[in-house]
Write an enzyme that holds these catalytic residues in place. Structure first.
Site, PDB file in Angstrom:
ATOM      1  N   LYS A  13      20.745 -44.863   5.491  1.00  0.00           N
ATOM      2  CA  LYS A  13      19.847 -45.911   6.019  1.00  0.00           C
ATOM      3  C   LYS A  13      19.010 -45.396   7.187  1.00  0.00           C
ATOM      4  O   LYS A  13      17.798 -45.550   7.206  1.00  0.00           O
ATOM      5  CB  LYS A  13      20.659 -47.127   6.534  1.00  0.00           C
ATOM      6  CG  LYS A  13      21.458 -47.850   5.498  1.00  0.00           C
ATOM      7  CD  LYS A  13      22.164 -49.061   6.105  1.00  0.00           C
ATOM      8  CE  LYS A  13      23.167 -48.716   7.180  1.00  0.00           C
ATOM      9  NZ  LYS A  13      24.335 -47.965   6.734  1.00  0.00           N
ATOM     10  N   ARG A 127      27.835 -35.307   9.641  1.00  0.00           N
ATOM     11  CA  ARG A 127      26.653 -35.800  10.372  1.00  0.00           C
ATOM     12  C   ARG A 127      26.683 -35.374  11.844  1.00  0.00           C
ATOM     13  O   ARG A 127      27.722 -35.352  12.487  1.00  0.00           O
ATOM     14  CB  ARG A 127      26.596 -37.323  10.303  1.00  0.00           C
ATOM     15  CG  ARG A 127      25.492 -37.866  11.204  1.00  0.00           C
ATOM     16  CD  ARG A 127      25.253 -39.322  11.043  1.00  0.00           C
ATOM     17  NE  ARG A 127      26.470 -40.083  10.997  1.00  0.00           N
ATOM     18  CZ  ARG A 127      26.537 -41.301  10.483  1.00  0.00           C
ATOM     19  NH1 ARG A 127      25.477 -41.863   9.970  1.00  0.00           N
ATOM     20  NH2 ARG A 127      27.665 -41.953  10.477  1.00  0.00           N
ATOM     21  N   ARG A 160      29.286 -38.797  16.315  1.00  0.00           N
ATOM     22  CA  ARG A 160      29.479 -40.159  16.816  1.00  0.00           C
ATOM     23  C   ARG A 160      30.962 -40.451  17.044  1.00  0.00           C
ATOM     24  O   ARG A 160      31.816 -39.840  16.434  1.00  0.00           O
ATOM     25  CB  ARG A 160      28.895 -41.153  15.809  1.00  0.00           C
ATOM     26  CG  ARG A 160      27.452 -41.479  16.121  1.00  0.00           C
ATOM     27  CD  ARG A 160      26.757 -42.261  15.076  1.00  0.00           C
ATOM     28  NE  ARG A 160      27.553 -43.276  14.400  1.00  0.00           N
ATOM     29  CZ  ARG A 160      27.077 -44.006  13.394  1.00  0.00           C
ATOM     30  NH1 ARG A 160      25.840 -43.844  12.992  1.00  0.00           N
ATOM     31  NH2 ARG A 160      27.825 -44.914  12.804  1.00  0.00           N
ATOM     32  N   ARG A 171      35.118 -48.793   7.994  1.00  0.00           N
ATOM     33  CA  ARG A 171      33.705 -49.188   7.931  1.00  0.00           C
ATOM     34  C   ARG A 171      33.300 -49.449   6.476  1.00  0.00           C
ATOM     35  O   ARG A 171      32.563 -50.390   6.188  1.00  0.00           O
ATOM     36  CB  ARG A 171      32.818 -48.108   8.557  1.00  0.00           C
ATOM     37  CG  ARG A 171      32.806 -48.212  10.081  1.00  0.00           C
ATOM     38  CD  ARG A 171      32.306 -46.963  10.770  1.00  0.00           C
ATOM     39  NE  ARG A 171      31.056 -46.465  10.245  1.00  0.00           N
ATOM     40  CZ  ARG A 171      30.653 -45.199  10.344  1.00  0.00           C
ATOM     41  NH1 ARG A 171      31.419 -44.311  10.954  1.00  0.00           N
ATOM     42  NH2 ARG A 171      29.507 -44.824   9.847  1.00  0.00           N
TER      43      ARG A 171
END
Ligand code: AP5
Ligand code: MG
Length: 215
Positions: A13, A127, A160, A171
């Site tokens: 996203k 990531r 993160r 999640r």
């Protein structure tokens, strides 16, 4: 144009929202980034949200709606925007309808990225995000030119706080239970456009932009 991008955690996203926003000269509004900025600033919202985010659960709707309304009223939202990570449950989608009525805006289309769970796990595990400008990279799939350094601004790339495997699994569970029904909400309004999110970043951006031509 005003858009929403939906998809599981790690579906791309943020990556696609940034590319679409740049191509269409609109603002990317990521509730995840807005919340992480509050956590970093140690604000009252940040203190409430931090622990919830680290557990992979949803931050209360009133906090999110306050952040969204404040953001769309700023001058740089004038050319349009793309919501990334919002709305995340049916209550938020209904509240967004009310807010759009109040500010006399409307949503033109909802982009839905379809990505299987195993791809999501690989993507979130590798990531890296820029501490300064929030640009998103992947150690193997989308590496920066220099390891650990943001191509765009030279900032430091970090992982993160909510990337622990256990948190990523929660999640995903929260997405399936609470966010996936939001797709049906927009499908019923005739706004949903679904895309295969496993394609390369560039192919996917081109496909989304050309589909938006007909909106
Ligand atoms: P948020 O920040 O929105 O996280 P998320 O939904 O879990 O999504 P991600 O940011 O993890 O993934 P993404 O889909 O943006 O993928 P990305 O582009 O980075 O929310 C975090 C937390 O904040 C929530 O858990 C919640 O607590 C809270 N929150 C936020 N909004 C809220 C709301 N509205 N209500 C309540 N709580 C809220 O890509 C992933 C990786 O894949 C990257 O490494 C990227 O380089 C790579 N990649 C992307 N596309 C491709 C591709 N096509 N091919 C190969 N690699 C790719
Ligand atoms: Mg994101």
């Amino acid at each position: 144009m005003r858009l929403i991008i939906l998809g599981a955690p790690g579906s791309g996203k943020g990556t696609q929202a940034a590319r679409i926003a740049e191509r269409l000269d609109m603002l990317q509004i990521s509730t995840g980034d807005l919340l992480r900025a509050e956590v970093k600033a140690r604000s009252e919202i940040g203190r409430k949200a931090g622990a919830i985010m680290n557990g992979g659960n949803l931050v209360p709707d009133d906090i999110i709606l306050h952040l969204i309304e404040d953001r769309i009223r700023q001058d740089d939202a004038i050319n349009g925007y793309i919501f990334d990570g919002f709305p995340r449950n049916i209550e938020q989608a209904k509240a967004l309808d009310r807010l759009m009525g109040k500010v006399k805006h409307h949503i033109d289309a909802v982009v839905d990225l379809e990505v299987p769970d195993d791809v999501v796990i690989t993507r979130t595990a590798g990531r890296r995000v820029c501490k300064a400008c929030n640009a998103v990279y992947h150690v193997e799939l989308n590496p920066p030119r220099e390891e650990g350094v943001c191509d765009a601004c030279g900032g430091e790339l970090i992982q993160r706080d909510d990337e622990k495997e256990e948190t990523v699994r929660n999640r995903l569970k929260v997405y399936k239970e609470q966010t996936a029904p939001v797709r049906d909400f927009y499908r019923a309004k005739g706004l949903l456009r679904s895309f295969d999110g496993t394609q390369t970043m560039a192919t996917l951006t081109d496909q989304i932009i050309s589909a938006l031509d007909t909106v």
